[in-house]
Design an enzyme around this catalytic site. Structure first.
Site, PDB file in Angstrom:
ATOM      1  N   HIS A  52     -38.825  24.768   9.981  1.00 26.64           N
ATOM      2  CA  HIS A  52     -38.442  25.957  10.729  1.00 26.64           C
ATOM      3  C   HIS A  52     -39.281  27.136  10.224  1.00 26.64           C
ATOM      4  O   HIS A  52     -39.977  27.028   9.209  1.00 26.64           O
ATOM      5  CB  HIS A  52     -36.940  26.247  10.579  1.00 26.64           C
ATOM      6  CG  HIS A  52     -36.511  26.458   9.165  1.00 26.64           C
ATOM      7  ND1 HIS A  52     -35.748  25.561   8.463  1.00 26.64           N
ATOM      8  CD2 HIS A  52     -36.771  27.469   8.296  1.00 26.64           C
ATOM      9  CE1 HIS A  52     -35.549  26.002   7.242  1.00 26.64           C
ATOM     10  NE2 HIS A  52     -36.163  27.153   7.107  1.00 26.64           N
TER      11      HIS A  52
HETATM   12  C1  T46 Z   1     -35.892  27.611   3.749  1.00 25.70           C
HETATM   13  C2  T46 Z   1     -35.900  26.376   2.922  1.00 25.70           C
HETATM   14  C3  T46 Z   1     -36.809  26.488   1.734  1.00 25.70           C
HETATM   15  C4  T46 Z   1     -25.964  28.202   4.094  1.00 25.70           C
HETATM   16  O1  T46 Z   1     -24.769  28.137   4.433  1.00 25.70           O
HETATM   17  N1  T46 Z   1     -26.423  29.296   3.443  1.00 25.70           N
HETATM   18  C5  T46 Z   1     -27.712  29.411   3.038  1.00 25.70           C
HETATM   19  O2  T46 Z   1     -28.081  30.439   2.439  1.00 25.70           O
HETATM   20  C6  T46 Z   1     -28.628  28.331   3.330  1.00 25.70           C
HETATM   21  C7  T46 Z   1     -30.090  28.434   2.932  1.00 25.70           C
HETATM   22  C8  T46 Z   1     -28.147  27.239   3.982  1.00 25.70           C
HETATM   23  N2  T46 Z   1     -26.823  27.172   4.357  1.00 25.70           N
HETATM   24  C9  T46 Z   1     -26.342  25.931   4.994  1.00 25.70           C
HETATM   25  C10 T46 Z   1     -26.889  25.652   6.384  1.00 25.70           C
HETATM   26  C11 T46 Z   1     -26.909  24.139   6.445  1.00 25.70           C
HETATM   27  O3  T46 Z   1     -25.640  23.680   6.846  1.00 25.70           O
HETATM   28  O4  T46 Z   1     -26.760  24.835   4.180  1.00 25.70           O
HETATM   29  C12 T46 Z   1     -27.122  23.719   4.977  1.00 25.70           C
HETATM   30  C13 T46 Z   1     -28.556  23.272   4.698  1.00 25.70           C
HETATM   31  O5  T46 Z   1     -29.455  24.318   5.105  1.00 25.70           O
HETATM   32  P1  T46 Z   1     -30.880  24.028   5.802  1.00 25.70           P
HETATM   33  O6  T46 Z   1     -30.772  22.851   6.682  1.00 25.70           O
HETATM   34  O7  T46 Z   1     -31.341  25.305   6.427  1.00 25.70           O
HETATM   35  O8  T46 Z   1     -31.767  23.654   4.518  1.00 25.70           O
HETATM   36  P2  T46 Z   1     -33.358  23.493   4.406  1.00 25.70           P
HETATM   37  O9  T46 Z   1     -33.603  22.960   3.047  1.00 25.70           O
HETATM   38  O10 T46 Z   1     -33.951  22.769   5.556  1.00 25.70           O
HETATM   39  O11 T46 Z   1     -33.935  25.002   4.475  1.00 25.70           O
HETATM   40  C14 T46 Z   1     -33.586  25.926   3.455  1.00 25.70           C
HETATM   41  C15 T46 Z   1     -33.415  27.334   4.030  1.00 25.70           C
HETATM   42  O12 T46 Z   1     -32.459  27.284   5.096  1.00 25.70           O
HETATM   43  C16 T46 Z   1     -34.699  27.906   4.570  1.00 25.70           C
HETATM   44  O13 T46 Z   1     -34.539  29.296   4.771  1.00 25.70           O
HETATM   45  O14 T46 Z   1     -36.903  28.290   3.859  1.00 25.70           O
HETATM   46  O15 T46 Z   1     -34.609  25.968   2.461  1.00 25.70           O
END
Ligand code: T46
Length: 135
Positions: A49
């Protein structure tokens, strides 16, 4: 591309090492949120993303991972494998994170609270968005 490696000063002595992270000093923004990624399974890709406004610094506190960054014009790949290096990623950069080692703990400092509406989750939408805002 608006990304850069930040070398943190290591305050070491005979007991071991210490690094201090300070907003608007060695971290180039006000820190509003901190999260960390760990226990990532083998062959998993995270990220996939871009963010409309968010700026972040990523630090591999332990282990290693690779990060592919794409601003719509060029790609660059980094490997994070040391707690004394941070990767600053500006807004509007597509990221994919992969090749996590089993012991990888990836610390992320962000300049904004979590906002779902800041995410661009489709690559085509990302290309269209940057075309609109950067022209
Ligand atoms: C990025 C990379 C490096 C939250 O509730 N609060 C938060 O601050 C974050 C980051 C995530 N979440 C929840 C949303 C999803 O249900 O945690 C779960 C996993 O998040 P996500 O699928 O977005 O994780 P990544 O590792 O794909 O991405 C994250 C960050 O979202 C993003 O900003 O740059 O790590």
């Amino acid at each position: 591309m608006d990304v850069k490696i930040i070398d943190f000063e290591v305050m070491g002595d005979e007991r071991g090492s210490l690094i201090a992270l300070e907003q608007n000093k060695n971290i180039p923004f006000e820190i509003k949120r901190v999260y960390y990624i760990f226990n990532t399974k083998e062959d998993v890709k995270r990220g996939l993303h871009a963010h409309k406004d968010l700026q972040q610094v990523l630090i591999a506190l332990s282990g290693s991972c690779k990060i592919l960054l794409d601003d719509g014009r060029e790609f660059v790949e980094f490997e994070l494998n040391s707690p004394d290096k941070g990767l600053f990623i500006d807004k509007l950069i597509w990221r994919e994170i992969y090749d996590f080692s089993e012991n990888c703990v990836l610390l992320v400092l962000a300049n904004e609270y979590y906002k779902q509406e800041d995410y661009i989750r489709s690559y085509q939408e990302f290309k269209n968005y940057i075309h609109r805002v950067k022209k």
